[in-house]
Design a protein around this motif. Structure first.
Motif, PDB file in Angstrom:
ATOM      1  N   GLY A  43      -1.044  10.100  -5.141  1.00 40.16           N
ATOM      2  CA  GLY A  43      -1.530   9.607  -3.859  1.00 40.16           C
ATOM      3  C   GLY A  43      -2.633   8.572  -4.020  1.00 40.16           C
ATOM      4  N   SER A  44      -3.541   8.834  -4.948  1.00 40.15           N
ATOM      5  CA  SER A  44      -4.634   7.895  -5.210  1.00 40.15           C
ATOM      6  C   SER A  44      -4.102   6.553  -5.678  1.00 40.15           C
ATOM      7  CB  SER A  44      -5.581   8.465  -6.270  1.00 40.15           C
ATOM      8  OG  SER A  44      -6.163   9.661  -5.834  1.00 40.15           O
ATOM      9  N   VAL A  45      -3.128   6.591  -6.565  1.00 33.84           N
ATOM     10  CA  VAL A  45      -2.536   5.353  -7.082  1.00 33.84           C
ATOM     11  C   VAL A  45      -1.833   4.594  -5.957  1.00 33.84           C
ATOM     12  CG1 VAL A  45      -0.733   4.437  -8.604  1.00 33.84           C
ATOM     13  CG2 VAL A  45      -2.353   6.134  -9.467  1.00 33.84           C
ATOM     14  N   LEU A  46      -1.098   5.308  -5.098  1.00 38.26           N
ATOM     15  CA  LEU A  46      -0.411   4.639  -3.988  1.00 38.26           C
ATOM     16  C   LEU A  46      -1.413   3.960  -3.052  1.00 38.26           C
ATOM     17  CD1 LEU A  46       2.410   7.189  -3.087  1.00 38.26           C
ATOM     18  CD2 LEU A  46       2.666   4.966  -4.208  1.00 38.26           C
ATOM     19  N   CYS A  47      -2.504   4.649  -2.742  1.00 36.94           N
ATOM     20  CA  CYS A  47      -3.547   4.041  -1.893  1.00 36.94           C
ATOM     21  C   CYS A  47      -4.137   2.804  -2.552  1.00 36.94           C
ATOM     22  CB  CYS A  47      -4.648   5.055  -1.597  1.00 36.94           C
ATOM     23  SG  CYS A  47      -4.191   6.317  -0.394  1.00 36.94           S
ATOM     24  N   ALA A  48      -4.434   2.912  -3.834  1.00 39.63           N
ATOM     25  CA  ALA A  48      -5.017   1.777  -4.560  1.00 39.63           C
ATOM     26  C   ALA A  48      -4.033   0.603  -4.623  1.00 39.63           C
ATOM     27  CB  ALA A  48      -5.446   2.201  -5.960  1.00 39.63           C
ATOM     28  N   LEU A  49      -2.764   0.904  -4.837  1.00 34.47           N
ATOM     29  CA  LEU A  49      -1.753  -0.167  -4.857  1.00 34.47           C
ATOM     30  C   LEU A  49      -1.620  -0.823  -3.491  1.00 34.47           C
ATOM     31  CD1 LEU A  49       1.070   1.395  -7.071  1.00 34.47           C
ATOM     32  CD2 LEU A  49      -0.453  -0.513  -7.658  1.00 34.47           C
ATOM     33  N   GLY A  50      -1.677  -0.020  -2.426  1.00 32.13           N
ATOM     34  CA  GLY A  50      -1.618  -0.575  -1.077  1.00 32.13           C
ATOM     35  C   GLY A  50      -2.776  -1.525  -0.820  1.00 32.13           C
ATOM     36  N   GLY A  51      -3.979  -1.110  -1.195  1.00 34.13           N
ATOM     37  CA  GLY A  51      -5.159  -1.966  -1.032  1.00 34.13           C
ATOM     38  C   GLY A  51      -5.077  -3.217  -1.883  1.00 34.13           C
ATOM     39  N   ARG A  73       2.361  -5.903   5.264  1.00 30.23           N
ATOM     40  CA  ARG A  73       2.894  -4.696   5.916  1.00 30.23           C
ATOM     41  C   ARG A  73       3.077  -3.518   4.966  1.00 30.23           C
ATOM     42  NH1 ARG A  73       6.914  -7.909   9.729  1.00 30.23           N
ATOM     43  NH2 ARG A  73       5.343  -8.743  11.135  1.00 30.23           N
ATOM     44  N   GLN A  74       3.147  -3.756   3.668  1.00 28.04           N
ATOM     45  CA  GLN A  74       3.366  -2.662   2.716  1.00 28.04           C
ATOM     46  C   GLN A  74       2.274  -1.606   2.813  1.00 28.04           C
ATOM     47  OE1 GLN A  74       1.173  -2.077  -0.101  1.00 28.04           O
ATOM     48  NE2 GLN A  74      -0.077  -3.811   0.490  1.00 28.04           N
ATOM     49  N   MET A  75       1.089  -2.039   3.224  1.00 22.49           N
ATOM     50  CA  MET A  75      -0.037  -1.118   3.317  1.00 22.49           C
ATOM     51  C   MET A  75       0.208  -0.037   4.370  1.00 22.49           C
ATOM     52  SD  MET A  75      -3.920  -2.347   3.232  1.00 22.49           S
ATOM     53  CE  MET A  75      -5.021  -1.406   4.230  1.00 22.49           C
ATOM     54  N   ARG A  76       0.986  -0.365   5.387  1.00 22.32           N
ATOM     55  CA  ARG A  76       1.315   0.605   6.442  1.00 22.32           C
ATOM     56  C   ARG A  76       2.153   1.761   5.907  1.00 22.32           C
ATOM     57  NH1 ARG A  76       3.262  -3.606  11.104  1.00 22.32           N
ATOM     58  NH2 ARG A  76       1.335  -4.829  11.160  1.00 22.32           N
ATOM     59  N   VAL A  77       2.807   1.550   4.789  1.00 24.07           N
ATOM     60  CA  VAL A  77       3.607   2.592   4.154  1.00 24.07           C
ATOM     61  C   VAL A  77       2.834   3.223   2.999  1.00 24.07           C
ATOM     62  CG1 VAL A  77       5.739   3.052   2.876  1.00 24.07           C
ATOM     63  CG2 VAL A  77       5.759   1.446   4.794  1.00 24.07           C
ATOM     64  N   MET A  78       2.253   2.388   2.162  1.00 22.82           N
ATOM     65  CA  MET A  78       1.583   2.880   0.953  1.00 22.82           C
ATOM     66  C   MET A  78       0.394   3.782   1.274  1.00 22.82           C
ATOM     67  SD  MET A  78       3.261   1.655  -1.632  1.00 22.82           S
ATOM     68  CE  MET A  78       2.291   1.350  -3.089  1.00 22.82           C
ATOM     69  N   MET A  79      -0.443   3.381   2.211  1.00 25.36           N
ATOM     70  CA  MET A  79      -1.642   4.165   2.526  1.00 25.36           C
ATOM     71  C   MET A  79      -1.288   5.549   3.079  1.00 25.36           C
ATOM     72  SD  MET A  79      -4.447   2.846   1.619  1.00 25.36           S
ATOM     73  CE  MET A  79      -5.352   1.375   1.348  1.00 25.36           C
ATOM     74  N   PRO A  80      -0.440   5.644   4.109  1.00 21.35           N
ATOM     75  CA  PRO A  80      -0.110   6.988   4.603  1.00 21.35           C
ATOM     76  C   PRO A  80       0.552   7.871   3.530  1.00 21.35           C
ATOM     77  CG  PRO A  80       0.539   5.357   6.218  1.00 21.35           C
ATOM     78  CD  PRO A  80       0.132   4.605   4.976  1.00 21.35           C
ATOM     79  N   LEU A  81       1.447   7.291   2.747  1.00 18.25           N
ATOM     80  CA  LEU A  81       2.070   8.075   1.670  1.00 18.25           C
ATOM     81  C   LEU A  81       1.029   8.505   0.641  1.00 18.25           C
ATOM     82  CD1 LEU A  81       5.442   6.198   0.980  1.00 18.25           C
ATOM     83  CD2 LEU A  81       5.123   8.449   2.033  1.00 18.25           C
ATOM     84  N   GLY A  82       0.111   7.607   0.331  1.00 18.43           N
ATOM     85  CA  GLY A  82      -0.943   7.924  -0.624  1.00 18.43           C
ATOM     86  C   GLY A  82      -1.833   9.044  -0.127  1.00 18.43           C
ATOM     87  N   PHE A  83      -2.274   8.940   1.121  1.00 18.54           N
ATOM     88  CA  PHE A  83      -3.132   9.989   1.667  1.00 18.54           C
ATOM     89  C   PHE A  83      -2.376  11.310   1.801  1.00 18.54           C
ATOM     90  CE2 PHE A  83      -5.802   6.373   3.197  1.00 18.54           C
ATOM     91  CZ  PHE A  83      -6.914   6.710   2.445  1.00 18.54           C
ATOM     92  N   LEU A  84      -1.095  11.241   2.119  1.00 14.23           N
ATOM     93  CA  LEU A  84      -0.267  12.447   2.175  1.00 14.23           C
ATOM     94  C   LEU A  84      -0.219  13.118   0.796  1.00 14.23           C
ATOM     95  CD1 LEU A  84       1.568  14.198   3.963  1.00 14.23           C
ATOM     96  CD2 LEU A  84       3.471  12.747   3.250  1.00 14.23           C
ATOM     97  N   GLY A  89      -2.011  17.403  -2.745  1.00 19.23           N
ATOM     98  CA  GLY A  89      -2.681  17.844  -3.961  1.00 19.23           C
ATOM     99  C   GLY A  89      -3.842  18.770  -3.663  1.00 19.23           C
ATOM    100  N   LEU A  90      -4.608  18.447  -2.628  1.00 15.70           N
ATOM    101  CA  LEU A  90      -5.734  19.288  -2.240  1.00 15.70           C
ATOM    102  C   LEU A  90      -5.252  20.660  -1.765  1.00 15.70           C
ATOM    103  CD1 LEU A  90      -8.781  19.588  -1.759  1.00 15.70           C
ATOM    104  CD2 LEU A  90      -8.419  18.603   0.511  1.00 15.70           C
TER     105      LEU A  90
END
Length: 166
Positions: A43-51, A73-84, A89-90
């Motif tokens: 998730g962290s990697v997906l968020c970082a890649l989105g940013g 627009r990729q950030m609209r997918v990457m960020m939610p998936l990353g945070f999910l 994980g938490l």
């Protein structure tokens, strides 16, 4: 959907957009090193890649004046998936006993960490409001958003570091 007509984004805006990505990345690295959970790390990697994708998009806009729509627009997918992934994980960590929720809650709510995390939450609320109220094609709007995001991510990092140092 038609491409938006972006103002002349300066390269300085694109470069400044790196700041919140680096601050967030540093914070999740600090967490990920201590919390060895695959879902959190993915998730962290997906968020970082989105940013990072958004930063590259702004550099391209600033340098070439070309809008590569999918990079924005990729950030609209990457960020939610990353945070999910991070949340999954938490939750898995809590269920397995690797994460002691009362301990985490105590650290997050303590001072100064709690103050830093409160500013982070307020910053993210502002970012949500800005998304609906500000014109993303305007340079001024982008500076407001990125300054708010940099402050929020800086406070997130300071909150994480404060918890680690306890």
């Amino acid at each position: 959907m038609a491409k938006k007509n972006y103002e002349d984004f300066p390269l300085s805006l694109a470069v400044f957009d790196v700041v919140p990505v680096l601050l967030f990345g540093a914070a999740v690295i600090f967490i990920g090193v201590r919390f060895e959970n695959t879902w959190f790390r993915i998730g962290s990697v997906l968020c970082a890649l989105g940013g990072t994708g958004k930063v590259i998009w702004k550099v391209i806009i600033a340098a070439t004046k070309k809008d590569i729509v999918w990079m924005n627009r990729q950030m609209r997918v990457m960020m939610p998936l990353g945070f999910l992934g991070m949340i999954a994980g938490l939750i898995a960590g809590i269920q397995s006993g690797a994460v002691k929720w009362p301990v985490i809650k105590g650290m997050v709510c303590s001072l100064p960490a709690g103050g830093f995390f409160a500013v982070t939450v307020l910053g993210m609320i502002c970012m949500g409001i800005f998304a609906g109220k500000l014109d993303s094609t305007k340079v001024r709007s982008n500076w407001i958003e990125q300054t708010t995001n940099a402050i929020a991510q800086g406070c997130f990092l300071l909150g994480v570091v404060s918890c680690i140092l306890k």
